[in-house]
Write a protein that holds these residues in place. Sequence first.
Motif, mmCIF file in Angstrom:
data_model
loop_
_atom_site.group_PDB
_atom_site.id
_atom_site.type_symbol
_atom_site.label_atom_id
_atom_site.label_comp_id
_atom_site.label_asym_id
_atom_site.label_seq_id
_atom_site.Cartn_x
_atom_site.Cartn_y
_atom_site.Cartn_z
ATOM 1 N N PRO A 1 0.781 -1.238 0.000
ATOM 2 C CA PRO A 1 0.000 0.000 0.000
ATOM 3 C C PRO A 1 0.815 1.292 0.000
ATOM 4 N N ASP A 2 2.086 1.236 0.370
ATOM 5 C CA ASP A 2 2.897 2.453 0.349
ATOM 6 C C ASP A 2 3.808 2.523 -0.872
ATOM 7 N N GLU A 3 3.603 1.650 -1.830
ATOM 8 C CA GLU A 3 4.369 1.651 -3.073
ATOM 9 C C GLU A 3 3.525 2.244 -4.197
ATOM 10 N N TYR A 4 4.192 2.727 -5.237
ATOM 11 C CA TYR A 4 3.488 3.361 -6.352
ATOM 12 C C TYR A 4 2.408 2.444 -6.932
ATOM 13 N N ASP A 5 2.784 1.212 -7.269
ATOM 14 C CA ASP A 5 1.796 0.309 -7.873
ATOM 15 C C ASP A 5 0.720 -0.120 -6.889
ATOM 16 N N GLY A 6 0.996 -0.054 -5.614
ATOM 17 C CA GLY A 6 -0.033 -0.339 -4.626
ATOM 18 C C GLY A 6 -1.172 0.662 -4.691
ATOM 19 N N VAL A 7 -0.859 1.865 -5.130
ATOM 20 C CA VAL A 7 -1.867 2.906 -5.319
ATOM 21 C C VAL A 7 -2.378 2.892 -6.760
ATOM 22 N N ALA A 8 -1.479 2.667 -7.712
ATOM 23 C CA ALA A 8 -1.833 2.745 -9.129
ATOM 24 C C ALA A 8 -2.758 1.616 -9.572
ATOM 25 N N ALA B 1 -4.749 -11.788 -4.860
ATOM 26 C CA ALA B 1 -3.308 -11.538 -4.741
ATOM 27 C C ALA B 1 -3.050 -10.151 -4.143
ATOM 28 N N TYR B 2 -3.757 -9.148 -4.653
ATOM 29 C CA TYR B 2 -3.566 -7.774 -4.183
ATOM 30 C C TYR B 2 -3.941 -7.645 -2.709
ATOM 31 N N MET B 3 -5.094 -8.209 -2.358
ATOM 32 C CA MET B 3 -5.566 -8.070 -0.981
ATOM 33 C C MET B 3 -4.692 -8.850 0.001
ATOM 34 N N ALA B 4 -4.105 -9.949 -0.433
ATOM 35 C CA ALA B 4 -3.191 -10.692 0.444
ATOM 36 C C ALA B 4 -1.979 -9.833 0.787
ATOM 37 N N VAL B 5 -1.451 -9.131 -0.211
ATOM 38 C CA VAL B 5 -0.316 -8.239 0.036
ATOM 39 C C VAL B 5 -0.763 -7.074 0.910
ATOM 40 N N TRP B 6 -1.906 -6.502 0.599
ATOM 41 C CA TRP B 6 -2.410 -5.347 1.351
ATOM 42 C C TRP B 6 -2.622 -5.719 2.817
ATOM 43 N N GLU B 7 -3.299 -6.842 3.041
ATOM 44 C CA GLU B 7 -3.572 -7.277 4.423
ATOM 45 C C GLU B 7 -2.274 -7.575 5.175
ATOM 46 N N GLY B 8 -1.285 -8.085 4.466
ATOM 47 C CA GLY B 8 -0.036 -8.436 5.113
ATOM 48 C C GLY B 8 0.872 -7.267 5.420
ATOM 49 N N GLU C 1 -7.351 4.918 13.050
ATOM 50 C CA GLU C 1 -8.546 4.143 13.391
ATOM 51 C C GLU C 1 -9.599 4.279 12.290
ATOM 52 N N GLY C 2 -10.106 3.158 11.843
ATOM 53 C CA GLY C 2 -11.166 3.147 10.851
ATOM 54 C C GLY C 2 -10.693 3.101 9.411
ATOM 55 N N PHE C 3 -9.463 3.525 9.147
ATOM 56 C CA PHE C 3 -8.979 3.580 7.765
ATOM 57 C C PHE C 3 -8.965 2.206 7.122
ATOM 58 N N LYS C 4 -8.452 1.214 7.850
ATOM 59 C CA LYS C 4 -8.297 -0.121 7.285
ATOM 60 C C LYS C 4 -9.624 -0.684 6.787
ATOM 61 N N ASP C 5 -10.639 -0.609 7.595
ATOM 62 C CA ASP C 5 -11.933 -1.163 7.208
ATOM 63 C C ASP C 5 -12.534 -0.416 6.024
#
Length: 95
Positions: free
Chosen positions: A10-17, A50-57, A66-70
């Motif tokens: 989530p803090d990488e360019y492609d994580g946002v792109a 695949a994306y959500m597994a990386v995001w969750e991890g 607080e609240g952002f994740k959900d």
Amino acid sequence: MGGDPGGIEPDEYDGVAVPCNLELLLLLHERGWVGVTLPAPEVVRGWRDAYMAVWEGSIDGLEPVEGFKDERRAVLVGTFDRLAEAAAGQRESTG
């Protein structure tokens, strides 16, 4: 989505792109742009998983407020799911 999973954190360019690109693809499809072909729904669901597994991890390491994740999880999953639904509809209409 098949590359280094660290690139879609989530803090990488492609994580946002990636979600932005999915939204753009969906918008072009919804507006009826000629030549827009969506990937198969199964492919989109595989991307989501695949994306959500990386995001969750990795999201907790960024110490979200607080609240952002959900809220963000719901948006991300919704984006992938809307694209998968559109892809299923495109498949049905083309036979």
